[in-house]
Design a protein around this motif. Sequence first.
Motif, PDB file in Angstrom:
ATOM      1  N   ALA A  28       0.849  -1.186   0.000  1.00  0.00           N
ATOM      2  CA  ALA A  28       0.000   0.000   0.000  1.00  0.00           C
ATOM      3  C   ALA A  28       0.884   1.234   0.000  1.00  0.00           C
ATOM      4  CB  ALA A  28      -0.908   0.011   1.220  1.00  0.00           C
ATOM      5  N   TYR A  29       0.485   2.213  -0.776  1.00  0.00           N
ATOM      6  CA  TYR A  29       1.152   3.517  -0.792  1.00  0.00           C
ATOM      7  C   TYR A  29       0.699   4.278   0.442  1.00  0.00           C
ATOM      8  CZ  TYR A  29       2.345   8.254  -2.263  1.00  0.00           C
ATOM      9  OH  TYR A  29       2.852   9.518  -2.334  1.00  0.00           O
ATOM     10  N   LEU A  30       1.664   4.800   1.223  1.00  0.00           N
ATOM     11  CA  LEU A  30       1.343   5.493   2.467  1.00  0.00           C
ATOM     12  C   LEU A  30       1.524   7.001   2.405  1.00  0.00           C
ATOM     13  CD1 LEU A  30       2.984   3.095   5.082  1.00  0.00           C
ATOM     14  CD2 LEU A  30       0.591   3.184   4.356  1.00  0.00           C
ATOM     15  N   GLY A  31       2.163   7.503   1.350  1.00  0.00           N
ATOM     16  CA  GLY A  31       2.336   8.948   1.246  1.00  0.00           C
ATOM     17  C   GLY A  31       3.726   9.333   0.804  1.00  0.00           C
TER      18      GLY A  31
ATOM     19  N   LEU B  80       3.918   0.361   2.458  1.00  0.00           N
ATOM     20  CA  LEU B  80       3.782  -0.746   3.399  1.00  0.00           C
ATOM     21  C   LEU B  80       3.818  -2.024   2.578  1.00  0.00           C
ATOM     22  CD1 LEU B  80       3.031  -2.056   6.156  1.00  0.00           C
ATOM     23  CD2 LEU B  80       0.633  -1.677   5.529  1.00  0.00           C
ATOM     24  N   VAL B  81       4.666  -2.974   2.965  1.00  0.00           N
ATOM     25  CA  VAL B  81       4.768  -4.256   2.265  1.00  0.00           C
ATOM     26  C   VAL B  81       4.444  -5.360   3.266  1.00  0.00           C
ATOM     27  CG1 VAL B  81       6.265  -5.816   0.974  1.00  0.00           C
ATOM     28  CG2 VAL B  81       6.522  -3.330   0.704  1.00  0.00           C
TER      29      VAL B  81
ATOM     30  N   PRO C   9       8.369  -0.742  -6.206  1.00  0.00           N
ATOM     31  CA  PRO C   9       7.134   0.035  -6.113  1.00  0.00           C
ATOM     32  C   PRO C   9       7.355   1.469  -6.605  1.00  0.00           C
ATOM     33  CG  PRO C   9       8.129  -0.192  -3.947  1.00  0.00           C
ATOM     34  CD  PRO C   9       8.950  -1.025  -4.896  1.00  0.00           C
ATOM     35  N   PHE C  10       6.338   2.011  -7.305  1.00  0.00           N
ATOM     36  CA  PHE C  10       6.415   3.399  -7.757  1.00  0.00           C
ATOM     37  C   PHE C  10       5.020   3.898  -8.115  1.00  0.00           C
ATOM     38  CE2 PHE C  10       6.831   0.849 -11.571  1.00  0.00           C
ATOM     39  CZ  PHE C  10       6.103   1.533 -12.537  1.00  0.00           C
ATOM     40  N   ILE C  11       4.913   5.203  -8.258  1.00  0.00           N
ATOM     41  CA  ILE C  11       3.671   5.833  -8.689  1.00  0.00           C
ATOM     42  C   ILE C  11       3.794   6.075 -10.187  1.00  0.00           C
ATOM     43  CG2 ILE C  11       2.161   7.847  -8.453  1.00  0.00           C
ATOM     44  CD1 ILE C  11       2.272   6.085  -5.946  1.00  0.00           C
TER      45      ILE C  11
ATOM     46  N   THR D 101      -3.815  -0.137  -1.394  1.00  0.00           N
ATOM     47  CA  THR D 101      -3.909   1.308  -1.234  1.00  0.00           C
ATOM     48  C   THR D 101      -5.362   1.760  -1.289  1.00  0.00           C
ATOM     49  OG1 THR D 101      -1.779   1.546  -2.337  1.00  0.00           O
ATOM     50  CG2 THR D 101      -3.118   3.535  -2.122  1.00  0.00           C
ATOM     51  N   ARG D 102      -5.742   2.521  -0.281  1.00  0.00           N
ATOM     52  CA  ARG D 102      -7.097   3.070  -0.248  1.00  0.00           C
ATOM     53  C   ARG D 102      -7.181   4.249  -1.193  1.00  0.00           C
ATOM     54  NH1 ARG D 102      -9.718   3.698   5.435  1.00  0.00           N
ATOM     55  NH2 ARG D 102      -9.096   5.816   5.063  1.00  0.00           N
TER      56      ARG D 102
END
Length: 169
Positions: free
Chosen positions: A43-46, A78-79, A140-142, A159-160
């Motif tokens: 999940a991406y956390l910021g 988060l992994v 991981p990346f955006i 990711t929410r």
Amino acid sequence: MKKSALFVPVLVCFGLLAGCTGQPQASKRDSIPFTQGQLYAAAYLGYQQIDDLNYYVEQYLDSDQIPVHYLSDGDYYLVIPRYSGMKLALYHNDIETLEPTLLYEDPDCQPFILQCNASDIFADATISLTYGEETAEFSPFISLKDGSVEIGDQGLDLTRSTETQQTEP
């Protein structure tokens, strides 16, 4: 006669207590909706700060004591490995040489947070998770194309969405 009358209830009590031994509690990680072939969730956390970690702890983790690995000032992820006993190898990718350098290994990987990707155009982390004969490697990346979280083919994106975060307390 009196001793045997007392002995039977004591045995019954011990038998009942033996049945009360603690059953292993189900892990919150078991609630992650993995599908076949997925070896981890992420999940991406910021960016440069961790947002919304409490949600993931409440939903999917059994502890809020999560190690953080810092590679560069960038995104937080988060992994969560799918299986106990998964081996982790964490690499730092050099933008100049394009060579990965092993930074950290763990033979029994637990959930962790990773800060990486100071640049939008280069993923400076590679995560390798191995379970038995299966290995999943991802960076991981955006996505610059549409802003989606990219975590590799063998991962589940937890990711929410922004809308979900705004509507929940």
